[in-house]
Design an enzyme around this catalytic site. Structure first.
Site, PDB file in Angstrom:
ATOM      1  N   GLU A 194       9.786  82.890  30.672  1.00 49.61           N
ATOM      2  CA  GLU A 194      10.764  82.118  29.900  1.00 49.61           C
ATOM      3  C   GLU A 194      12.073  82.889  29.979  1.00 49.61           C
ATOM      4  O   GLU A 194      12.215  83.941  29.381  1.00 49.61           O
ATOM      5  CB  GLU A 194      10.294  81.962  28.458  1.00 49.61           C
ATOM      6  CG  GLU A 194      11.015  80.850  27.710  1.00 49.61           C
ATOM      7  CD  GLU A 194      12.314  81.313  27.077  1.00 49.61           C
ATOM      8  OE1 GLU A 194      13.394  81.044  27.674  1.00 49.61           O
ATOM      9  OE2 GLU A 194      12.258  81.949  26.026  1.00 49.61           O
ATOM     10  N   LEU A 195      13.020  82.370  30.773  1.00 50.26           N
ATOM     11  CA  LEU A 195      14.185  83.158  31.171  1.00 50.26           C
ATOM     12  C   LEU A 195      15.518  82.644  30.621  1.00 50.26           C
ATOM     13  O   LEU A 195      16.565  82.967  31.143  1.00 50.26           O
ATOM     14  CB  LEU A 195      14.249  83.225  32.705  1.00 50.26           C
ATOM     15  CG  LEU A 195      12.994  83.768  33.379  1.00 50.26           C
ATOM     16  CD1 LEU A 195      13.145  83.750  34.899  1.00 50.26           C
ATOM     17  CD2 LEU A 195      12.687  85.176  32.897  1.00 50.26           C
TER      18      LEU A 195
ATOM     19  N   ARG B 163      21.590  77.588  15.098  1.00 43.97           N
ATOM     20  CA  ARG B 163      20.376  78.279  14.686  1.00 43.97           C
ATOM     21  C   ARG B 163      20.428  79.723  15.194  1.00 43.97           C
ATOM     22  O   ARG B 163      20.703  79.976  16.363  1.00 43.97           O
ATOM     23  CB  ARG B 163      19.150  77.544  15.242  1.00 43.97           C
ATOM     24  CG  ARG B 163      17.821  78.061  14.747  1.00 43.97           C
ATOM     25  CD  ARG B 163      16.683  77.109  15.076  1.00 43.97           C
ATOM     26  NE  ARG B 163      16.525  76.849  16.486  1.00 43.97           N
ATOM     27  CZ  ARG B 163      16.915  75.747  17.087  1.00 43.97           C
ATOM     28  NH1 ARG B 163      17.527  74.795  16.401  1.00 43.97           N
ATOM     29  NH2 ARG B 163      16.726  75.580  18.371  1.00 43.97           N
TER      30      ARG B 163
ATOM     31  N   CYS C 143      17.629  81.003  22.947  1.00 35.73           N
ATOM     32  CA  CYS C 143      17.572  80.466  24.309  1.00 35.73           C
ATOM     33  C   CYS C 143      17.671  78.950  24.313  1.00 35.73           C
ATOM     34  O   CYS C 143      18.078  78.362  25.308  1.00 35.73           O
ATOM     35  CB  CYS C 143      16.300  80.931  25.006  1.00 35.73           C
ATOM     36  SG  CYS C 143      14.783  80.435  24.149  1.00 35.73           S
TER      37      CYS C 143
ATOM     38  N   GLU D 138      25.333  80.906  30.048  1.00 40.13           N
ATOM     39  CA  GLU D 138      24.828  80.845  28.680  1.00 40.13           C
ATOM     40  C   GLU D 138      25.697  81.727  27.785  1.00 40.13           C
ATOM     41  O   GLU D 138      25.967  82.878  28.112  1.00 40.13           O
ATOM     42  CB  GLU D 138      23.379  81.330  28.651  1.00 40.13           C
ATOM     43  CG  GLU D 138      22.709  81.207  27.305  1.00 40.13           C
ATOM     44  CD  GLU D 138      21.259  81.636  27.341  1.00 40.13           C
ATOM     45  OE1 GLU D 138      20.479  81.166  26.490  1.00 40.13           O
ATOM     46  OE2 GLU D 138      20.891  82.431  28.223  1.00 40.13           O
TER      47      GLU D 138
ATOM     48  N   SER E 272      11.362  73.076  19.390  1.00 38.01           N
ATOM     49  CA  SER E 272      10.266  74.046  19.348  1.00 38.01           C
ATOM     50  C   SER E 272       9.156  73.584  18.401  1.00 38.01           C
ATOM     51  O   SER E 272       9.421  73.181  17.262  1.00 38.01           O
ATOM     52  CB  SER E 272      10.790  75.413  18.895  1.00 38.01           C
ATOM     53  OG  SER E 272      11.796  75.868  19.773  1.00 38.01           O
TER      54      SER E 272
END
Length: 233
Positions: A19-20, A47, A53, A137, A197
């Site tokens: 998970e990058l 958040r 991510c 990002e 999520s």
């Protein structure tokens, strides 16, 4: 780091789940409920103060609702208290990306003079497609707004990144939302919601956002090896 770990795993043919991170687009289509979109935007963007991510990074907004959405987003962001980032390097990185964005800063945009690793909630509009804010990002409290004129353009802009962890879409038309969701290059899509999520759902991305899934049945499968037994009696 993910590339280094994958290279080391390849030496021993070790299976990996990666998970990058991501560069999440938040797409607001012309028929979206703008108030609901702003509410979802705040949840998706702020958040953990933007240090997640799954944080929305690029707000891809149809030109017909861009002025209303941006104005309400600025008001919502302005009400958020200034909070710390993880360290001085993170603050410097956010500050540099905003300074080099080529966009128009409507809120924030400058580091405070007080103690601690703080940066104010920031909104930047008129962001060029090749801007650092669109390509990288942010991992901080910065919302960049990119205006589009059609659904096709929105999808193209949203997909114009090597990342593909999560995307968000707002529209009043469920069929349209599902159609756009299928066209987005992301492992997860939040349709009319700013939170994706869930322990019961598969968490993970496509492209350079990683390999495999965590959570749900798919996450369990990452720990299993399938054995096929062919037999004759």
């Amino acid at each position: 780091v993910g590339r280094l770990l994958l290279a080391q795993a390849a030496e021993h043919v070790v299976n990996t789940s990666m998970e990058l991170g991501g560069n999440a687009p938040f797409v607001v289509l012309a028929d979206a409920d703008v108030d609901a979109a702003v509410q979802g935007a705040m949840l998706a963007k702020m958040r953990n103060y933007g240090q997640a991510c799954t944080a929305a990074n690029r707000f891809v907004v149809d030109e017909s609702v861009a002025e209303e959405f941006t104005s309400k987003l600025v008001s919502a962001m302005a009400a958020v208290p200034v909070a710390p980032l993880i360290n001085a390097r993170a603050v410097a990185g956010v500050e540099a990306r905003v300074s080099d964005s080529g966009g128009r800063v409507l809120l924030g945009g400058k580091r405070g003079s007080g103690p601690g690793f703080t940066y104010p909630p920031t909104v930047v509009t008129d962001v060029p497609r090749d801007s650092v804010l669109a390509r990288e990002e942010i991992f901080g409290p910065v919302a960049s707004v990119l205006t589009v004129s059609s659904e096709d353009e929105a999808v193209a802009v949203a997909n114009a990144t090597e990342m593909g962890l999560v995307a968000y879409v707002y529209t009043r038309d469920l069929a349209r939302g599902l159609r756009v969701s299928e066209r987005l290059e992301a492992g997860m899509v939040g349709l009319n919601r700013g939170l994706v999520s869930d322990p019961a759902a598969p968490f993970g991305g496509v492209k350079e956002s990683g390999l495999g899934r965590e959570g749900g049945y798919e996450g369990i499968r990452e720990y299993l090896e399938t054995t096929y037994v062919a037999t004759s009696w």
